[in-house]
Design a protein around this motif. Structure first.
Motif, PDB file in Angstrom:
ATOM      1  N   LEU A 204       0.861  -1.179   0.000  1.00  0.00           N
ATOM      2  CA  LEU A 204       0.000   0.000   0.000  1.00  0.00           C
ATOM      3  C   LEU A 204       0.901   1.234   0.000  1.00  0.00           C
ATOM      4  CD1 LEU A 204      -2.955   1.155   0.332  1.00  0.00           C
ATOM      5  CD2 LEU A 204      -2.470   1.248   2.771  1.00  0.00           C
ATOM      6  N   TYR A 245      -1.125  -4.460   5.700  1.00  0.00           N
ATOM      7  CA  TYR A 245      -0.508  -3.962   4.474  1.00  0.00           C
ATOM      8  C   TYR A 245       0.975  -3.676   4.704  1.00  0.00           C
ATOM      9  CZ  TYR A 245      -4.981  -3.314   2.094  1.00  0.00           C
ATOM     10  OH  TYR A 245      -6.185  -3.525   1.483  1.00  0.00           O
ATOM     11  N   ALA A 364      -7.904   3.321   4.517  1.00  0.00           N
ATOM     12  CA  ALA A 364      -7.039   2.150   4.728  1.00  0.00           C
ATOM     13  C   ALA A 364      -7.752   1.077   5.547  1.00  0.00           C
ATOM     14  CB  ALA A 364      -5.753   2.584   5.427  1.00  0.00           C
TER      15      ALA A 364
END
Length: 421
Positions: A204, A245, A364
């Protein structure tokens, strides 16, 4: 005595404001009177009157106006405004640091923004003071409860020696079995998860290439959102069965306001710079970020991300905009030839109020929930602001009202049709 001092201070400050002048002697005298009152009371409660102003002078910021002499006059005007706000509203910090003065100098041209920044420093200081105060009184309450429960017996205490100075043997004292704290277990778990994430986690990217479009206050909010996102992703408390992530930051150029502000929130940023904070763009690192897998997430994109692919690399724009709402991230993605999508908000929930621009940590969290569960509706309802999304009960009531209005309309049409016949 205190009433006399307060009345004198009020009269003197009114005369000072009329004459457009500031005298620091008032502040010094007020602090000295507080010190005399505390000396008269030998047992004052801690954290009751702990916020005291300190004298701020221009000479404390010599490193800022050594290169540019114009900066000295600006600092003097900012300090005059600081002193004026101190004696009129008292909504100013107790002291100004060099970094605070740098942020004030960046908003020197806009007086309204300058006053907002000073008030922001005041609220930040009050928040820190209140957190320390709560921790202190919570510790005192725990100690009092333990003393009430155990009395003079000190078996509940931890350490090598007791109150009399004698060595104590037993658990949490001198023992072959060492104490394993919760923090040690948490650190071991986090380090294990971070190793697995570096090897097998989905990447990410947070793009920090928007400094020129944001105000200093917006940059501060953005740094706070990134720190919350980084912490929540590292802890991974909501979906521990799914790996977090592998977060990377691009366009982290030295001297940028966002990078400097982010270094205040992320404690381990200096250790992680080599691996996760990249000064270049994501397009210049095809070995780490292949272009065919990049997806830029923007609220202004035309297409919605309906299917989640675990092989894609998502890019979140580090951009916080509260006033102009420019489509900067969408334009950048189109110019670079990267796929651009938005979150499927309208397809899964009904919006109640406000715009559809979510914070960085909320986006997120939604992505991580979809990665773990595969359900967009549950993820959006869980991590989107509750004030913006209609609940299931509200949606059910609206459906009932809509069905009633449709039924009434059909009856009217039937009546008019019979009347015509």
């Amino acid at each position: 005595m205190t009433r006399l001092i307060n009345s004198l201070m009020k009269s003197w400050t009114n005369s000072i404001v009329r004459n457009n002048g500031i005298k620091r002697d008032l502040h010094i005298m007020a602090v000295s009177c507080k010190d005399q009152q505390q000396k008269q009371n030998p047992t004052p409660q801690l954290y009751e009157n702990a916020r005291q102003f300190k004298e701020v002078t221009v000479n404390q910021f010599q490193m800022l106006f050594k290169t540019s002499p114009k900066c000295k006059g600006q600092i003097e005007e900012i300090l005059n405004l600081y002193e004026l706000e101190k004696y009129t509203t008292q909504q100013v910090p107790s002291i100004l640091s060099v970094n605070d003065m740098k942020r004030l100098l960046s908003t020197y041209d806009d007086e309204k923004e300058l006053r907002k920044m000073i008030k922001f420093f005041y609220t930040r200081e009050c928040d820190k003071f209140n957190t320390h105060k709560k921790k202190f009184y919570k510790k005192q309450e725990i100690l009092e409860k333990k003393r009430e429960k155990y009395g003079e017996n000190d078996e509940w205490e931890q350490g090598v020696f007791n109150r009399q100075g004698h060595i104590v043997y037993g658990l949490w004292h001198n023992s072959l079995i060492s104490r394993i704290t919760k923090q040690a277990i948490r650190d071991y778990r986090n380090n294990h998860i971070s190793r697995q994430t570096c090897l097998f986690g989905q990447k990410l990217i947070v793009d920090l290439d928007y400094d020129q479009y944001m105000k200093p206050s917006e940059i501060g909010l953005l740094a706070k959102q990134i720190s919350i996102m980084y912490y929540e992703n590292r802890v991974n408390r909501d979906y521990p069965e799914s790996l977090p992530y592998d977060v990377h930051f691009t366009n982290c150029r030295v001297g940028e306001n966002t990078v400097n502000e982010l270094s205040r929130h992320l404690k381990r940023m200096d250790d992680l710079k080599q691996y996760y904070f990249h000064p270049e763009s994501y397009l210049s690192r095809p070995d780490l970020f292949p272009k065919n897998k990049l997806i830029y997430l923007s609220p202004h994109a035309k297409l919605s991300l309906k299917q989640y692919d675990h092989d894609d690399i998502f890019i979140l724009g580090g951009y916080n905009d509260r006033s102009s709402h420019r489509q900067v991230s969408h334009v950048k993605a189109q110019s670079e030839g990267i796929r651009c999508y938005r979150l499927p908000l309208d397809e899964n929930v009904l919006w109640k109020q406000g715009d559809k621009n979510l914070c960085l940590n909320q986006v997120a969290a939604i992505l991580h929930a979809v990665k773990a569960t595969g359900d967009w509706q549950v993820a959006i309802r869980k991590f989107a602001p509750q004030r913006k999304v209609r609940s299931l009960e509200e949606q059910h009531l609206e459906d009932q009202i809509r069905m009633k209005t449709i039924a009434k309309r059909l009856r009217r049409m039937e009546r008019s049709y019979k009347f015509i016949q």
